[in-house]
Design a protein around this motif. Structure first.
Motif, PDB file in Angstrom:
ATOM      1  N   MET A 198       0.816  -1.210   0.000  1.00 37.29           N
ATOM      2  CA  MET A 198       0.000   0.000   0.000  1.00 37.29           C
ATOM      3  C   MET A 198       0.856   1.269   0.000  1.00 37.29           C
ATOM      4  O   MET A 198       0.505   2.255  -0.638  1.00 37.29           O
ATOM      5  CB  MET A 198      -0.948  -0.017   1.193  1.00 37.29           C
ATOM      6  N   TRP A 199       1.986   1.236   0.705  1.00 34.72           N
ATOM      7  CA  TRP A 199       2.877   2.398   0.661  1.00 34.72           C
ATOM      8  C   TRP A 199       3.423   2.614  -0.750  1.00 34.72           C
ATOM      9  O   TRP A 199       3.562   3.759  -1.212  1.00 34.72           O
ATOM     10  CB  TRP A 199       4.027   2.230   1.653  1.00 34.72           C
ATOM     11  N   LEU A 200       3.735   1.522  -1.430  1.00 33.96           N
ATOM     12  CA  LEU A 200       4.194   1.638  -2.818  1.00 33.96           C
ATOM     13  C   LEU A 200       3.079   2.181  -3.712  1.00 33.96           C
ATOM     14  O   LEU A 200       3.335   2.987  -4.618  1.00 33.96           O
ATOM     15  CB  LEU A 200       4.662   0.277  -3.329  1.00 33.96           C
ATOM     16  N   LEU A 201       1.843   1.758  -3.449  1.00 34.49           N
ATOM     17  CA  LEU A 201       0.699   2.241  -4.209  1.00 34.49           C
ATOM     18  C   LEU A 201       0.516   3.746  -3.988  1.00 34.49           C
ATOM     19  O   LEU A 201       0.271   4.508  -4.941  1.00 34.49           O
ATOM     20  CB  LEU A 201      -0.557   1.484  -3.767  1.00 34.49           C
ATOM     21  N   ILE A 202       0.653   4.176  -2.750  1.00 34.73           N
ATOM     22  CA  ILE A 202       0.507   5.601  -2.409  1.00 34.73           C
ATOM     23  C   ILE A 202       1.600   6.420  -3.089  1.00 34.73           C
ATOM     24  O   ILE A 202       1.329   7.437  -3.739  1.00 34.73           O
ATOM     25  CB  ILE A 202       0.555   5.789  -0.882  1.00 34.73           C
ATOM     26  N   ALA A 203       2.837   5.976  -2.940  1.00 33.50           N
ATOM     27  CA  ALA A 203       3.957   6.706  -3.537  1.00 33.50           C
ATOM     28  C   ALA A 203       3.847   6.738  -5.058  1.00 33.50           C
ATOM     29  O   ALA A 203       4.097   7.772  -5.697  1.00 33.50           O
ATOM     30  CB  ALA A 203       5.281   6.067  -3.116  1.00 33.50           C
ATOM     31  N   GLY A 204       3.463   5.602  -5.640  1.00 36.39           N
ATOM     32  CA  GLY A 204       3.325   5.543  -7.090  1.00 36.39           C
ATOM     33  C   GLY A 204       2.259   6.478  -7.609  1.00 36.39           C
ATOM     34  O   GLY A 204       2.427   7.115  -8.669  1.00 36.39           O
ATOM     35  N   SER A 205       1.158   6.599  -6.892  1.00 37.55           N
ATOM     36  CA  SER A 205       0.079   7.485  -7.312  1.00 37.55           C
ATOM     37  C   SER A 205       0.507   8.942  -7.276  1.00 37.55           C
ATOM     38  O   SER A 205       0.236   9.710  -8.207  1.00 37.55           O
ATOM     39  CB  SER A 205      -1.147   7.269  -6.415  1.00 37.55           C
ATOM     40  N   VAL A 206       1.206   9.334  -6.213  1.00 36.23           N
ATOM     41  CA  VAL A 206       1.692  10.710  -6.111  1.00 36.23           C
ATOM     42  C   VAL A 206       2.715  10.989  -7.212  1.00 36.23           C
ATOM     43  O   VAL A 206       2.678  12.048  -7.862  1.00 36.23           O
ATOM     44  CB  VAL A 206       2.311  10.965  -4.719  1.00 36.23           C
ATOM     45  N   CYS A 207       3.625  10.054  -7.446  1.00 34.03           N
ATOM     46  CA  CYS A 207       4.631  10.230  -8.508  1.00 34.03           C
ATOM     47  C   CYS A 207       3.969  10.317  -9.878  1.00 34.03           C
ATOM     48  O   CYS A 207       4.419  11.078 -10.750  1.00 34.03           O
ATOM     49  CB  CYS A 207       5.633   9.080  -8.470  1.00 34.03           C
TER      50      CYS A 207
END
Length: 403
Positions: A198-207
């Protein structure tokens, strides 16, 4: 032109009542309810009030746009996305745990989830599309395939064109597309790896939003395209993970309202910074606004799940707030059909009736709040009819399909 959830705007805590456990009590000094198993799902009373807050933000933004310059609609949508991520992740992780070891576990897991979601979501959505199609409302017949396939957000992002009376369906499309991803993702990712995922999903969405901004894509793309919305769902999923498996952390984060107040202050500050730019579509508004709104939604929902106290408890739990939260899906579906500042023509029946009223009593036109409540009353009436005549009877069929 944002159209908010919600969700929307679905009564998913009802769906999450897999164990038929009683409603959570918030008279326990903000103590997390103890359950025999982490897979037990309880109904969280105050989340109905949260739904009401989210849908009210959207309605005010769309009806009062001439007087409002704050991103209330986008915030309402974001709260619904976080709430949806929380509730469906609770359902999916809990059902995965219950079905562990069954040879038909995956098929039963997917079948039950999609049947229950279909029963809750499809009837009202497709009924409203049918009415609009028969009435030949602009763009509905022309774009009916996009609507039927829950792809209006893709249409808006690709053509960078809003869809009039159905432009708010974009957020429902996002929800449905997330429903295609999350069940498989959460089934195959080991439980201990869910937070990292989920942290990767969050970071990926912001990026992804930052990439769109730096490459000068239209702001609409970053607003409605599903990959750009996943930080909201990811934060909701993290909250569900804490609720199910890390109750001591949950207690530390949400036993007081400190996190909620701090995240609200940060969000207000960020909105102020965004407003300081000459261009309204700046890096703060396009990249960071949704993340800040998602963090606010994270703390609002987490605190409400445990139970606010004082006046906030009264607001979230009073019968009016809870009822409006329960019918929030209908409120969201129909509000744009009742009125929208951006596309409703003067010939629309609701505007014509309002104009006749102001002709008879000119003084009421001086109070914009009366106009808001006029639209609100009409929308509540239509949504209530939808709830009692269509949604609630069909929704009862979900009881036949449980994990």
């Amino acid at each position: 032109m944002d159209a908010g959830q919600l969700g929307w705007f679905k009564r998913e805590a009802k769906d999450a009542d897999l164990s038929k456990s009683p409603a959570i009590s918030v008279d326990q000094s903000a103590t997390i309810p103890q359950t025999k198993s982490s897979s037990t799902i309880s109904y969280l009373t105050q989340l109905d009030g949260v739904r009401f807050i989210a849908v009210a933000l959207v309605l005010y933004d769309h009806w009062m746009a001439e007087r409002n310059s704050l991103p209330l609609g986008p915030l309402g949508v974001t709260i619904f996305f976080v709430l949806s991520g929380f509730l469906i992740t609770r359902i999916l992780l809990s059902s995965k745990e219950k079905l562990a070891g069954r040879p038909d576990g995956l098929s039963f897991y997917l079948k039950t989830f999609y049947i229950r979601r279909t029963i809750r979501i499809f009837p009202l959505y497709y009924f409203s599309l049918l009415i609009l199609f028969i009435a030949n409302v602009p763009l509905v017949r022309e774009k009916i395939v996009w609507c039927v396939l829950y792809a209006t957000n893709i249409y808006i992002a690709y053509y960078q064109q809003w869809m009039g009376v159905i432009d708010h369906f974009w957020s429902l499309a996002v929800e449905e597309q997330v429903y295609l991803i999350f069940p498989l993702l959460l089934f195959f990712v080991p439980r201990r790896q869910v937070p990292l995922t989920m942290w990767l999903l969050i970071a990926g969405s912001v990026c992804f939003r930052y990439f769109l901004y730096t490459q000068h894509y239209s702001w609409v793309v970053a607003y409605v395209f599903t990959p750009a919305c996943l930080d909201s769902f990811g934060l909701g999923a993290l909250l569900a993970y804490l609720w199910l498996y890390k109750k001591e952390w949950l207690q530390k984060l949400f036993s007081t309202s400190t996190g909620f107040v701090a995240s609200l202050a940060v969000y207000v500050l960020l909105v102020g910074v965004a407003k300081s730019y000459d261009d309204p579509h700046n890096v703060v508004a396009e990249v960071w606004d949704r993340l800040a709104g998602s963090v606010l939604g994270f703390f609002l929902i987490g605190r409400a799940a445990i139970g606010f106290k004082g006046w906030m408890r009264w607001f979230l739990e009073n019968p009016v707030s809870r009822y409006l939260g329960q019918i929030s899906y209908g409120l969201y579906i129909f509000h744009n059909l009742i009125y929208n500042f951006y596309h409703t023509p003067p010939s629309h029946p609701t505007i014509r009736i309002w104009n006749k009223m102001t002709t008879l009593v000119p003084a009421i036109d001086q109070f914009f709040v009366l106009k808001f409540f006029y639209f609100a009353i009409l929308t509540v009436i239509v949504a209530s009819l939808s709830w009692f005549l269509l949604e609630k009877p069909i929704n009862s069929l979900k009881d036949r399909f449980s994990y």
